[in-house]
Design a protein around this motif. Structure first.
Motif, PDB file in Angstrom:
ATOM      1  N   PHE A  43       0.842  -1.206   0.000  1.00 31.85           N
ATOM      2  CA  PHE A  43       0.000   0.000   0.000  1.00 31.85           C
ATOM      3  C   PHE A  43       0.874   1.252   0.000  1.00 31.85           C
ATOM      4  N   MET A  44       1.852   1.271   0.881  1.00 37.60           N
ATOM      5  CA  MET A  44       2.722   2.452   0.981  1.00 37.60           C
ATOM      6  C   MET A  44       3.488   2.688  -0.318  1.00 37.60           C
ATOM      7  N   THR A  45       3.856   1.599  -0.978  1.00 36.79           N
ATOM      8  CA  THR A  45       4.584   1.733  -2.247  1.00 36.79           C
ATOM      9  C   THR A  45       3.711   2.413  -3.290  1.00 36.79           C
ATOM     10  N   ARG A  46       2.463   2.017  -3.364  1.00 39.16           N
ATOM     11  CA  ARG A  46       1.563   2.643  -4.346  1.00 39.16           C
ATOM     12  C   ARG A  46       1.335   4.115  -4.016  1.00 39.16           C
ATOM     13  N   ILE A  47       1.216   4.409  -2.730  1.00 37.17           N
ATOM     14  CA  ILE A  47       1.031   5.802  -2.320  1.00 37.17           C
ATOM     15  C   ILE A  47       2.295   6.610  -2.634  1.00 37.17           C
ATOM     16  N   ALA A  48       3.447   5.984  -2.421  1.00 39.53           N
ATOM     17  CA  ALA A  48       4.720   6.684  -2.684  1.00 39.53           C
ATOM     18  C   ALA A  48       4.830   7.050  -4.159  1.00 39.53           C
ATOM     19  N   LEU A  49       4.402   6.160  -5.051  1.00 36.92           N
ATOM     20  CA  LEU A  49       4.476   6.451  -6.488  1.00 36.92           C
ATOM     21  C   LEU A  49       3.535   7.599  -6.849  1.00 36.92           C
ATOM     22  N   TYR A  50       2.337   7.584  -6.255  1.00 34.84           N
ATOM     23  CA  TYR A  50       1.387   8.691  -6.466  1.00 34.84           C
ATOM     24  C   TYR A  50       2.012   9.994  -5.949  1.00 34.84           C
ATOM     25  N   ALA A  51       2.620   9.924  -4.773  1.00 35.52           N
ATOM     26  CA  ALA A  51       3.190  11.123  -4.141  1.00 35.52           C
ATOM     27  C   ALA A  51       4.266  11.740  -5.033  1.00 35.52           C
ATOM     28  N   GLU A  52       5.094  10.889  -5.615  1.00 38.25           N
ATOM     29  CA  GLU A  52       6.146  11.408  -6.491  1.00 38.25           C
ATOM     30  C   GLU A  52       5.556  12.022  -7.757  1.00 38.25           C
ATOM     31  N   PRO A  58       2.706  12.233   1.824  1.00 34.81           N
ATOM     32  CA  PRO A  58       2.064  12.058   3.138  1.00 34.81           C
ATOM     33  C   PRO A  58       3.088  12.105   4.275  1.00 34.81           C
ATOM     34  N   GLU A  59       2.619  12.458   5.447  1.00 36.48           N
ATOM     35  CA  GLU A  59       3.366  12.176   6.675  1.00 36.48           C
ATOM     36  C   GLU A  59       2.759  10.878   7.152  1.00 36.48           C
ATOM     37  N   TRP A  60       3.592   9.902   7.474  1.00 34.65           N
ATOM     38  CA  TRP A  60       3.016   8.628   7.872  1.00 34.65           C
ATOM     39  C   TRP A  60       3.900   7.884   8.847  1.00 34.65           C
ATOM     40  N   PHE A  61       3.254   6.964   9.527  1.00 35.26           N
ATOM     41  CA  PHE A  61       3.929   6.126  10.514  1.00 35.26           C
ATOM     42  C   PHE A  61       3.475   4.697  10.267  1.00 35.26           C
ATOM     43  N   ASN A  62       4.437   3.810  10.160  1.00 36.65           N
ATOM     44  CA  ASN A  62       4.101   2.404   9.936  1.00 36.65           C
ATOM     45  C   ASN A  62       4.716   1.541  11.036  1.00 36.65           C
ATOM     46  N   ARG A  81      -6.982  20.890  -1.653  1.00 35.20           N
ATOM     47  CA  ARG A  81      -7.547  19.870  -2.553  1.00 35.20           C
ATOM     48  C   ARG A  81      -6.552  18.740  -2.813  1.00 35.20           C
ATOM     49  N   ARG A  82      -5.281  19.042  -2.797  1.00 37.11           N
ATOM     50  CA  ARG A  82      -4.264  18.003  -3.047  1.00 37.11           C
ATOM     51  C   ARG A  82      -4.300  16.945  -1.945  1.00 37.11           C
ATOM     52  N   ASP A  83      -4.567  17.375  -0.709  1.00 34.12           N
ATOM     53  CA  ASP A  83      -4.675  16.419   0.401  1.00 34.12           C
ATOM     54  C   ASP A  83      -5.925  15.561   0.239  1.00 34.12           C
ATOM     55  N   VAL A  84      -7.023  16.213  -0.144  1.00 32.77           N
ATOM     56  CA  VAL A  84      -8.282  15.489  -0.332  1.00 32.77           C
ATOM     57  C   VAL A  84      -8.125  14.468  -1.465  1.00 32.77           C
ATOM     58  N   ASP A  85      -7.475  14.865  -2.545  1.00 34.26           N
ATOM     59  CA  ASP A  85      -7.258  13.944  -3.670  1.00 34.26           C
ATOM     60  C   ASP A  85      -6.397  12.764  -3.237  1.00 34.26           C
ATOM     61  N   LEU A  86      -5.356  13.038  -2.467  1.00 33.53           N
ATOM     62  CA  LEU A  86      -4.476  11.961  -2.000  1.00 33.53           C
ATOM     63  C   LEU A  86      -5.229  11.036  -1.032  1.00 33.53           C
ATOM     64  N   ALA A  87      -6.055  11.619  -0.170  1.00 32.28           N
ATOM     65  CA  ALA A  87      -6.856  10.807   0.762  1.00 32.28           C
ATOM     66  C   ALA A  87      -7.777   9.870  -0.016  1.00 32.28           C
ATOM     67  N   ARG A  88      -8.421  10.396  -1.049  1.00 33.85           N
ATOM     68  CA  ARG A  88      -9.335   9.553  -1.844  1.00 33.85           C
ATOM     69  C   ARG A  88      -8.566   8.453  -2.572  1.00 33.85           C
ATOM     70  N   PHE A  89      -7.401   8.820  -3.104  1.00 34.36           N
ATOM     71  CA  PHE A  89      -6.591   7.813  -3.793  1.00 34.36           C
ATOM     72  C   PHE A  89      -6.186   6.709  -2.802  1.00 34.36           C
ATOM     73  N   ALA A  90      -5.720   7.096  -1.629  1.00 29.70           N
ATOM     74  CA  ALA A  90      -5.275   6.113  -0.625  1.00 29.70           C
ATOM     75  C   ALA A  90      -6.439   5.201  -0.228  1.00 29.70           C
ATOM     76  N   ASP A  91      -7.621   5.770  -0.060  1.00 24.47           N
ATOM     77  CA  ASP A  91      -8.793   4.953   0.291  1.00 24.47           C
ATOM     78  C   ASP A  91      -9.112   3.949  -0.823  1.00 24.47           C
ATOM     79  N   GLN A  92      -8.987   4.400  -2.068  1.00 26.14           N
ATOM     80  CA  GLN A  92      -9.242   3.494  -3.205  1.00 26.14           C
ATOM     81  C   GLN A  92      -8.252   2.347  -3.221  1.00 26.14           C
ATOM     82  N   VAL A  93      -6.977   2.660  -3.008  1.00 20.11           N
ATOM     83  CA  VAL A  93      -5.945   1.611  -2.994  1.00 20.11           C
ATOM     84  C   VAL A  93      -6.230   0.635  -1.852  1.00 20.11           C
ATOM     85  N   PHE A  94      -6.588   1.196  -0.706  1.00 21.25           N
ATOM     86  CA  PHE A  94      -6.884   0.354   0.460  1.00 21.25           C
ATOM     87  C   PHE A  94      -8.063  -0.568   0.176  1.00 21.25           C
ATOM     88  N   GLU A  95      -9.135  -0.020  -0.368  1.00 19.30           N
ATOM     89  CA  GLU A  95     -10.310  -0.850  -0.677  1.00 19.30           C
ATOM     90  C   GLU A  95      -9.941  -1.927  -1.681  1.00 19.30           C
TER      91      GLU A  95
END
Ligand code: HBI
Length: 107
Positions: A43-52, A58-62, A81-95
């Motif tokens: 999950f974090m890897t997919r988020i990292a690619l989106y972030a780049e 994100p600020e995150w703790f694992n 809006r960038r945070d909201v977009d990232l939150a929605r993307f992360a939720d989609q990846v998680f689901e």
């Protein structure tokens, strides 16, 4: 990019029910739980690619199967809006990862 005013942020949070606003940080937060560390790291890897790709990180703790995520836009001093977009993307990846796990019979 401008931070969202409280009305716009409230409207977004209505549809991001698992996220909460931290007024002290000017950030939104949520916790994700996975079957194991491999799922969490995938999950974090997919988020990292989106972030780049979006130059928004994100600020995150694992720890093991848990990922705590905090989203804020430092340049704007609050939630944009960038945070909201990232939150929605992360939720989609998680689901998506939950559905995958279910179809493999592991969750
Ligand atoms: N990520 N969350 C977040 N907030 C920012 O303001 C930000 C970022 N990633 C890169 C970035 N800003 C760049 O524009 C530079 O400010 C480093």
């Amino acid at each position: 990019m401008q931070k969202l005013d409280s009305e716009a942020l409230d409207a977004e949070l209505e549809t991001l029910a698992t996220w909460c606003f931290d007024p002290a940080r000017g950030a939104i937060r949520r916790e994700y739980k996975f079957a194991d560390f491999g799922q969490a790291f995938g999950f974090m890897t997919r988020i990292a690619l989106y972030a780049e790709r979006h130059d928004h990180h994100p600020e995150w703790f694992n720890v093991y199967n848990r990922v705590d995520m905090t989203l804020t836009t430092h340049d704007a001093g609050g939630v944009t809006r960038r945070d909201v977009d990232l939150a929605r993307f992360a939720d989609q990846v998680f689901e998506g990862s939950r559905l995958d796990a279910r179809s493999r019979g592991s969750a």
